[in-house]
Design a protein around this motif. Sequence first.
Motif, PDB file in Angstrom:
ATOM      1  N   ASP A   1       0.843  -1.183   0.000  1.00 44.30           N
ATOM      2  CA  ASP A   1       0.000   0.000   0.000  1.00 44.30           C
ATOM      3  C   ASP A   1       0.888   1.246   0.000  1.00 44.30           C
ATOM      4  O   ASP A   1       1.895   1.316   0.715  1.00 44.30           O
ATOM      5  N   GLU A   2       0.520   2.232  -0.813  1.00 43.15           N
ATOM      6  CA  GLU A   2       1.384   3.393  -1.011  1.00 43.15           C
ATOM      7  C   GLU A   2       1.710   4.102   0.300  1.00 43.15           C
ATOM      8  O   GLU A   2       2.851   4.519   0.529  1.00 43.15           O
ATOM      9  N   GLN A   3       0.723   4.235   1.187  1.00 47.58           N
ATOM     10  CA  GLN A   3       0.965   4.924   2.446  1.00 47.58           C
ATOM     11  C   GLN A   3       1.803   4.060   3.404  1.00 47.58           C
ATOM     12  O   GLN A   3       2.690   4.569   4.087  1.00 47.58           O
ATOM     13  N   ARG A   4       1.527   2.764   3.415  1.00 48.66           N
ATOM     14  CA  ARG A   4       2.241   1.889   4.356  1.00 48.66           C
ATOM     15  C   ARG A   4       3.689   1.657   3.951  1.00 48.66           C
ATOM     16  O   ARG A   4       4.498   1.241   4.776  1.00 48.66           O
ATOM     17  N   GLN A   5       4.040   1.929   2.708  1.00 45.01           N
ATOM     18  CA  GLN A   5       5.428   1.720   2.294  1.00 45.01           C
ATOM     19  C   GLN A   5       6.397   2.590   3.089  1.00 45.01           C
ATOM     20  O   GLN A   5       7.573   2.269   3.193  1.00 45.01           O
ATOM     21  N   SER A   6       5.870   3.663   3.653  1.00 45.35           N
ATOM     22  CA  SER A   6       6.735   4.506   4.480  1.00 45.35           C
ATOM     23  C   SER A   6       7.204   3.765   5.736  1.00 45.35           C
ATOM     24  O   SER A   6       8.185   4.169   6.360  1.00 45.35           O
ATOM     25  N   LEU A   7       6.513   2.677   6.102  1.00 47.95           N
ATOM     26  CA  LEU A   7       6.931   1.891   7.261  1.00 47.95           C
ATOM     27  C   LEU A   7       8.286   1.224   7.028  1.00 47.95           C
ATOM     28  O   LEU A   7       8.946   0.819   7.993  1.00 47.95           O
ATOM     29  N   TYR A   8       8.690   1.102   5.769  1.00 51.16           N
ATOM     30  CA  TYR A   8      10.024   0.567   5.487  1.00 51.16           C
ATOM     31  C   TYR A   8      11.115   1.489   6.038  1.00 51.16           C
ATOM     32  O   TYR A   8      12.278   1.099   6.107  1.00 51.16           O
ATOM     33  N   GLY A   9      10.716   2.694   6.447  1.00 51.50           N
ATOM     34  CA  GLY A   9      11.671   3.599   7.062  1.00 51.50           C
ATOM     35  C   GLY A   9      12.230   3.079   8.380  1.00 51.50           C
ATOM     36  O   GLY A   9      13.248   3.576   8.867  1.00 51.50           O
ATOM     37  N   ALA A  10      11.557   2.083   8.965  1.00 56.09           N
ATOM     38  CA  ALA A  10      12.108   1.440  10.163  1.00 56.09           C
ATOM     39  C   ALA A  10      13.288   0.550   9.814  1.00 56.09           C
ATOM     40  O   ALA A  10      14.135   0.267  10.673  1.00 56.09           O
ATOM     41  N   LEU A  11      13.370   0.110   8.542  1.00 50.43           N
ATOM     42  CA  LEU A  11      14.405  -0.822   8.116  1.00 50.43           C
ATOM     43  C   LEU A  11      15.486  -0.162   7.274  1.00 50.43           C
ATOM     44  O   LEU A  11      16.670  -0.504   7.399  1.00 50.43           O
ATOM     45  N   LEU A  12      15.081   0.738   6.386  1.00 49.76           N
ATOM     46  CA  LEU A  12      16.020   1.366   5.456  1.00 49.76           C
ATOM     47  C   LEU A  12      16.292   2.800   5.896  1.00 49.76           C
ATOM     48  O   LEU A  12      15.363   3.527   6.256  1.00 49.76           O
ATOM     49  N   LYS A  13      17.558   3.211   5.850  1.00 50.42           N
ATOM     50  CA  LYS A  13      17.948   4.505   6.397  1.00 50.42           C
ATOM     51  C   LYS A  13      18.550   5.450   5.354  1.00 50.42           C
ATOM     52  O   LYS A  13      19.042   6.520   5.723  1.00 50.42           O
ATOM     53  N   HIS A  14      18.528   5.047   4.085  1.00 49.03           N
ATOM     54  CA  HIS A  14      19.058   5.911   3.025  1.00 49.03           C
ATOM     55  C   HIS A  14      18.046   5.969   1.882  1.00 49.03           C
ATOM     56  O   HIS A  14      17.499   4.930   1.482  1.00 49.03           O
ATOM     57  N   GLU A  15      17.811   7.154   1.355  1.00 47.85           N
ATOM     58  CA  GLU A  15      16.823   7.299   0.282  1.00 47.85           C
ATOM     59  C   GLU A  15      17.201   6.494  -0.949  1.00 47.85           C
ATOM     60  O   GLU A  15      16.329   6.024  -1.702  1.00 47.85           O
TER      61      GLU A  15
END
Length: 275
Positions: A249-263
């Motif tokens: 889901d487009e909004q939930r993809q931001s939750l990957y910010g808990a795992l990935l730390k570089h754009e």
Amino acid sequence: MSFSSTDTYIVSNALQLAVDAAVALEKPLLLKGEPGTGKTRLAQELARSMDTELLHWSIKSTTKAQQGLYEYDAVSRLRDSQLGSDKVHDIANYIKPGKLWQAFTAKQRPVLLIDEVDKADIEFPNDLLHELDQMAFHVYETGETVTAQQRPIVIITSNNEKALPDAFLRRCFFHFIEFPDEQTLRQIIEVHYPNIQQQLVTEALDLFVQIRELPRLKKKPSTSELLDWLKLLLLDPPKPGQLREWMSDEQRQSLYGALLKHEEDFPQLRYLRQG
């Protein structure tokens, strides 16, 4: 002594043996490994299991070895002298013990954590050699010698930002903390989230491992970041078997910010295998 897993910290057999060996040899235990693999936490849990004090010396780029012994506050002494204070007649009033001094004079054998030693100047480890070997140092301002009443258990962590001198390495017992395998990760998750649904754990671990295996990641997600991600998932759990779809889901993809730390790492998610 024999260190083992606690109710809040899972330790591998190899790490358990390394702790016991370092204690038996009376050498500092030098720990390396990916950030987030529990190097600092080990010292905390070791102190807790021994019911003793943890002295945490967090190293920065500006830290000098002398600060671990003591610091002499000449500025305060000068100010007190100008104010006519009687304190100036005893220089000991201006000596502030550092973490090594505190460890050497502790009534109960403490755990001394020298955290992220590789952040300091390259000479920093060498400057500690004598004190760590002799378990004593001289205070020049007072003329006294501070000698360890008992040898503290010394844990030194490094993230491999700088190479450490060979002379320093010779005096340590070394252990590299490998990234946990799936079984150990499950045990760690169970410790932190004892009532979590196992189906969610299985799906999350499968996705987590795939993310760690993505090509050209600037930083692979760590154990601590996996736990953060799971905490977020538990706030609004997906239905069994639907984690990948739920995360797409487009909004939930931001939750990957808990795992990935570089754009630069987020576009790599397109290479994830489909479940």
